[in-house]
Design a protein around this motif. Structure first.
Motif, mmCIF file in Angstrom:
data_model
loop_
_atom_site.group_PDB
_atom_site.id
_atom_site.type_symbol
_atom_site.label_atom_id
_atom_site.label_comp_id
_atom_site.label_asym_id
_atom_site.label_seq_id
_atom_site.Cartn_x
_atom_site.Cartn_y
_atom_site.Cartn_z
ATOM 1 N N GLY A 198 44.546 41.354 31.869
ATOM 2 C CA GLY A 198 44.818 39.981 32.439
ATOM 3 C C GLY A 198 43.908 39.445 33.501
ATOM 4 O O GLY A 198 43.765 38.419 33.461
ATOM 5 N N LEU A 199 43.169 40.359 34.129
ATOM 6 C CA LEU A 199 42.103 40.092 34.889
ATOM 7 C C LEU A 199 40.795 39.227 34.002
ATOM 8 O O LEU A 199 40.093 38.553 34.676
ATOM 9 N N ALA A 200 41.012 39.243 32.728
ATOM 10 C CA ALA A 200 40.096 38.269 31.910
ATOM 11 C C ALA A 200 40.438 36.870 32.078
ATOM 12 O O ALA A 200 39.727 36.004 31.791
ATOM 13 N N PHE A 201 41.598 36.544 32.661
ATOM 14 C CA PHE A 201 42.106 35.462 32.790
ATOM 15 C C PHE A 201 42.318 34.787 34.236
ATOM 16 O O PHE A 201 43.371 34.264 34.397
ATOM 17 N N ARG A 202 41.503 35.246 34.906
ATOM 18 C CA ARG A 202 41.469 34.766 36.394
ATOM 19 C C ARG A 202 41.897 33.530 36.578
ATOM 20 O O ARG A 202 41.299 32.560 35.816
ATOM 21 N N GLY A 203 42.678 33.043 37.532
ATOM 22 C CA GLY A 203 43.248 31.594 37.727
ATOM 23 C C GLY A 203 44.119 31.101 37.065
ATOM 24 O O GLY A 203 45.014 30.319 37.301
ATOM 25 N N MET A 204 44.799 31.963 35.986
ATOM 26 C CA MET A 204 45.964 31.739 35.054
ATOM 27 C C MET A 204 46.932 32.500 35.579
ATOM 28 O O MET A 204 46.969 33.911 35.917
ATOM 29 N N THR A 205 48.233 32.075 35.544
ATOM 30 C CA THR A 205 49.361 32.986 35.681
ATOM 31 C C THR A 205 49.810 33.413 34.606
ATOM 32 O O THR A 205 49.957 32.982 33.406
ATOM 33 N N LEU A 206 50.046 34.926 34.719
ATOM 34 C CA LEU A 206 50.528 35.635 33.394
ATOM 35 C C LEU A 206 51.961 36.093 33.515
ATOM 36 O O LEU A 206 52.453 36.459 34.522
#
Length: 76
Positions: free
Chosen positions: A19-27
């Motif tokens: 999930g760190l690959a999508f910083r700024g996004m809520t997972l």
């Protein structure tokens, strides 16, 4: 240029590390899928996000643009 919200659904429940690959996004993990939601500044940033999904070997199940209230605008 205003930021537009997007909601991407990928197959599988992503780990916190991935999930760190999508910083700024809520997972949000939901029933075997992961929902990534957040603001995207422009088409170049959206393309970069989609390329990251591909580069990580994830299967994109859905993409939705959101209106200013966070409701779905369109389906792709």
């Amino acid at each position: 240029m205003p930021v537009r919200g997007y909601r991407l659904v990928v197959d599988g429940e992503l780990s916190d590390e991935l999930g760190l690959a999508f910083r700024g996004m809520t997972l949000t993990r939901e029933h075997g899928t992961t929902v990534l939601a957040g603001g995207v500044r422009d088409q170049a940033e959206l393309q970069s996000l989609l390329q990251r999904v591909s580069d990580l070997g994830l299967t994109l199940l859905g993409l939705e643009a959101l209106d200013e209230n966070g409701d779905t605008r369109s389906h792709a």
